[in-house]
Design a protein around this motif. Structure first.
Motif, PDB file in Angstrom:
ATOM      1  N   ILE A 188      36.696 -23.986 -76.765  1.00 52.71           N
ATOM      2  CA  ILE A 188      37.612 -23.525 -75.716  1.00 52.71           C
ATOM      3  C   ILE A 188      37.876 -22.027 -75.915  1.00 52.71           C
ATOM      4  O   ILE A 188      38.137 -21.581 -77.029  1.00 52.71           O
TER       5      ILE A 188
ATOM      6  N   GLU B  49      41.096 -20.169 -71.544  1.00 52.91           N
ATOM      7  CA  GLU B  49      41.217 -21.579 -71.157  1.00 52.91           C
ATOM      8  C   GLU B  49      42.390 -22.253 -71.874  1.00 52.91           C
ATOM      9  O   GLU B  49      43.184 -22.971 -71.262  1.00 52.91           O
TER      10      GLU B  49
ATOM     11  N   LYS C 196      45.953 -23.875 -70.302  1.00 61.45           N
ATOM     12  CA  LYS C 196      46.369 -25.256 -70.560  1.00 61.45           C
ATOM     13  C   LYS C 196      47.724 -25.323 -71.261  1.00 61.45           C
ATOM     14  O   LYS C 196      48.437 -26.312 -71.134  1.00 61.45           O
TER      15      LYS C 196
END
Length: 130
Positions: free
Chosen positions: A16, A20, A24
């Protein structure tokens, strides 16, 4: 291993990007970068979010990191001190003349209500040791 290294390593293991992961976690990429580079610490709510996103227990994240325990203790003591000072100033305000009373009570209440923000601001001016 320090928290910063753990979250950086685990993010990379999961493939990741910082961008990203930040999306999140509902934070900026810079905030995540600061955590990964040990410039700042996530609060408990964000630690839980990191734990869930990276599939790591809170124990795995912070148990072995003694520096995080010290930082949390110092922050808690600073918050408590600011609240105590605020309460003292507010109480003193009851015994001062009207014009000073209002001013003292406002200062005291600001210290009480915003102790965490003030503590965070003051931490930028302290020397951190590892």
């Amino acid at each position: 291993m320090e928290l910063s290294n753990k979250i950086k390593k685990r993010r990379k293991e999961l493939g990741i990007s910082q961008e990203e992961a930040a999306k999140k976690l509902y934070i900026s990429r810079q905030t995540l970068s600061n955590w990964e580079n040990d410039k700042t610490l996530p609060d408990i709510d964000h630690l839980i979010d990191i734990s869930n996103l990276y599939d790591l227990s809170l124990d795995e994240l912070i148990k072995e990191d003694t520096s995080i325990k010290k930082k949390i203790i110092i922050k808690t003591k600073t918050d408590n001190l600011l609240i105590s000072i605020g309460m003292f100033i507010t109480c003193i305000g009851f015994f001062l003349p009207d014009s000073l009373s209002f001013f003292a009570m406002i200062i005291g209440l600001v210290l009480i209500l915003f102790s965490q923000n003030i503590s965070k601001f003051l931490s930028k001016f302290t020397i951190h040791t590892r």
